[in-house]
Design a protein around this motif. Structure first.
Motif, PDB file in Angstrom:
ATOM      1  N   UNK A  76       0.832  -1.204   0.000  1.00 55.31           N
ATOM      2  CA  UNK A  76       0.000   0.000   0.000  1.00 55.31           C
ATOM      3  C   UNK A  76       0.868   1.256   0.000  1.00 55.31           C
ATOM      4  N   UNK A  77       1.983   1.165   0.752  1.00 54.39           N
ATOM      5  CA  UNK A  77       2.787   2.340   1.062  1.00 54.39           C
ATOM      6  C   UNK A  77       4.269   2.033   0.864  1.00 54.39           C
ATOM      7  N   UNK A  78       4.971   2.915   0.161  1.00 53.00           N
ATOM      8  CA  UNK A  78       6.428   2.780   0.013  1.00 53.00           C
ATOM      9  C   UNK A  78       7.074   4.087   0.433  1.00 53.00           C
ATOM     10  N   UNK A  79       8.317   4.008   0.905  1.00 52.40           N
ATOM     11  CA  UNK A  79       8.989   5.204   1.415  1.00 52.40           C
ATOM     12  C   UNK A  79      10.458   5.176   1.039  1.00 52.40           C
ATOM     13  N   UNK A  80      10.973   6.340   0.675  1.00 47.97           N
ATOM     14  CA  UNK A  80      12.396   6.524   0.401  1.00 47.97           C
ATOM     15  C   UNK A  80      12.929   7.554   1.382  1.00 47.97           C
ATOM     16  N   UNK A  81      13.866   7.122   2.226  1.00 50.25           N
ATOM     17  CA  UNK A  81      14.452   8.014   3.215  1.00 50.25           C
ATOM     18  C   UNK A  81      15.564   8.851   2.590  1.00 50.25           C
ATOM     19  N   UNK A  82      16.032   9.830   3.356  1.00 50.02           N
ATOM     20  CA  UNK A  82      17.157  10.651   2.888  1.00 50.02           C
ATOM     21  C   UNK A  82      18.430   9.820   2.800  1.00 50.02           C
ATOM     22  N   UNK A  83      18.671   9.009   3.834  1.00 45.18           N
ATOM     23  CA  UNK A  83      19.908   8.231   3.882  1.00 45.18           C
ATOM     24  C   UNK A  83      19.622   6.824   3.367  1.00 45.18           C
ATOM     25  N   UNK A  84      20.339   6.434   2.338  1.00 39.82           N
ATOM     26  CA  UNK A  84      20.178   5.089   1.789  1.00 39.82           C
ATOM     27  C   UNK A  84      21.536   4.399   1.809  1.00 39.82           C
ATOM     28  N   UNK A  85      21.583   3.249   2.444  1.00 32.55           N
ATOM     29  CA  UNK A  85      22.863   2.580   2.661  1.00 32.55           C
ATOM     30  C   UNK A  85      22.929   1.248   1.913  1.00 32.55           C
ATOM     31  N   UNK A  86      22.540   1.272   0.652  1.00 39.89           N
ATOM     32  CA  UNK A  86      22.626   0.058  -0.144  1.00 39.89           C
ATOM     33  C   UNK A  86      24.077  -0.229  -0.525  1.00 39.89           C
ATOM     34  N   UNK A  87      24.360  -1.488  -0.718  1.00 43.04           N
ATOM     35  CA  UNK A  87      25.708  -1.895  -1.138  1.00 43.04           C
ATOM     36  C   UNK A  87      25.970  -1.286  -2.508  1.00 43.04           C
ATOM     37  N   UNK A  88      27.103  -0.617  -2.639  1.00 38.76           N
ATOM     38  CA  UNK A  88      27.367   0.064  -3.909  1.00 38.76           C
ATOM     39  C   UNK A  88      27.662  -0.914  -5.037  1.00 38.76           C
ATOM     40  N   UNK A  89      27.990  -2.151  -4.705  1.00 36.79           N
ATOM     41  CA  UNK A  89      28.214  -3.143  -5.768  1.00 36.79           C
ATOM     42  C   UNK A  89      26.917  -3.841  -6.161  1.00 36.79           C
ATOM     43  N   UNK A  90      25.882  -3.027  -6.267  1.00 34.09           N
ATOM     44  CA  UNK A  90      24.618  -3.452  -6.848  1.00 34.09           C
ATOM     45  C   UNK A  90      24.489  -2.731  -8.176  1.00 34.09           C
ATOM     46  N   UNK A  91      23.917  -3.397  -9.152  1.00 36.62           N
ATOM     47  CA  UNK A  91      23.623  -2.690 -10.396  1.00 36.62           C
ATOM     48  C   UNK A  91      22.311  -1.937 -10.228  1.00 36.62           C
ATOM     49  N   UNK A  92      22.057  -1.014 -11.135  1.00 33.57           N
ATOM     50  CA  UNK A  92      20.798  -0.271 -11.123  1.00 33.57           C
ATOM     51  C   UNK A  92      19.620  -1.245 -11.180  1.00 33.57           C
ATOM     52  N   UNK A  93      19.715  -2.231 -12.053  1.00 37.22           N
ATOM     53  CA  UNK A  93      18.600  -3.183 -12.193  1.00 37.22           C
ATOM     54  C   UNK A  93      18.384  -3.981 -10.904  1.00 37.22           C
ATOM     55  N   UNK A  94      19.472  -4.371 -10.250  1.00 41.92           N
ATOM     56  CA  UNK A  94      19.330  -5.107  -8.992  1.00 41.92           C
ATOM     57  C   UNK A  94      18.671  -4.247  -7.922  1.00 41.92           C
TER      58      UNK A  94
END
Length: 251
Positions: A76-94
């Motif tokens: 129902x609800x999705x959120x994008x925070x200011x700080x995102x700590x995803x692994x940088x060795x992810x591709x855009x598609x991943x």
């Protein structure tokens, strides 16, 4: 519709949010604006259930966020925070593919792949989909994060300062993407913005926050007034007619 009833968050005797009573209509873009420390991001993260409230109720499309199961709320609800700590060795598609997790639980179907491609194309990331996040510019990375959130295909999308670290040109581009997403996909987008003029140009509604309280809510035409903005930002503001609508000029 998102409804906040007597919502309150207290940090100490001097710093508190609320009580907030607010109805955010379905559809279009609602911009949360106000000075630094006003409570905009706190309100957004409480709506997104990333931060607990001390009292009150928040309902998203009639779902009580405190009692709805996470797996149901994520549809129902999705959120994008200011700080995102995803692994940088992810591709855009991943990265974008993470938006499908509430449905796929990590096992992407052909339909999931099709949806991922749709939002990669929508955010003009097709040529970048195999690049790693650390190979992207700030603007490209921000588009990838927004594509991920849209890929979750929720009716309600919360974005905390998505224009952070973007220059004017990329900020305009991002707001046009969000405007298109609201119109083409029928999303309700609530976005925290620092720049009142971006809110005036691209939002359907402006919600002004000051000292933890809602001080104004309405259309850009209703909120973009000299006296209202001067009071909100504690500095003289003049609203003029610009080539694309109302513009606030600070003195």
């Amino acid at each position: 519709m998102i409804t906040l009833s007597n919502v309150r968050k207290e940090y100490n005797s001097d710093v508190a949010i609320g009580p907030v009573n607010l109805e955010i209509p379905s559809g279009g873009i609602t911009a949360l604006v106000g000075p630094n420390g006003a409570g905009k991001s706190t309100l957004l993260t409480m709506i997104g259930r990333l931060l607990g409230m001390d009292s009150g109720d928040i309902k998203v499309a009639q779902y009580d966020i405190t009692t709805t199961k996470s797996k149901d709320l994520a549809k129902i609800l999705s959120i994008l925070r200011q700080e995102n700590h995803f692994i940088t060795k992810l591709t855009v598609r991943q990265l974008v593919g993470f938006g499908r997790f509430p449905y796929s639980h990590g096992r992407l179907t052909a339909e999931d792949e099709e949806i991922i491609s749709r939002y990669i194309d929508f955010l003009h990331l097709t040529d970048l989909e195999d690049r790693y996040l650390d190979q992207l510019s700030g603007g490209q990375r921000q588009r990838a994060y927004v594509a991920m959130v849209l890929c979750q295909e929720t009716d309600y999308v919360l974005l905390d300062e998505p224009l952070n670290n973007l220059d004017i040109a990329h900020s305009v581009e991002m707001m046009k993407h969000l405007q298109s997403a609201a119109q083409e996909f029928g999303r309700t987008i609530i976005v925290v913005l620092h720049d009142i003029n971006f809110a005036a140009r691209y939002a359907d509604y402006i919600c002004a926050v000051k000292a933890g309280k809602i001080v104004e809510f309405g259309s850009p035409e209703e909120v973009m007034r000299d006296d209202i903005l001067t009071d909100i930002f504690n500095t003289p503001v003049q609203v003029i007619d610009g080539p694309h609508g109302l513009i606030a000029v600070y003195h």
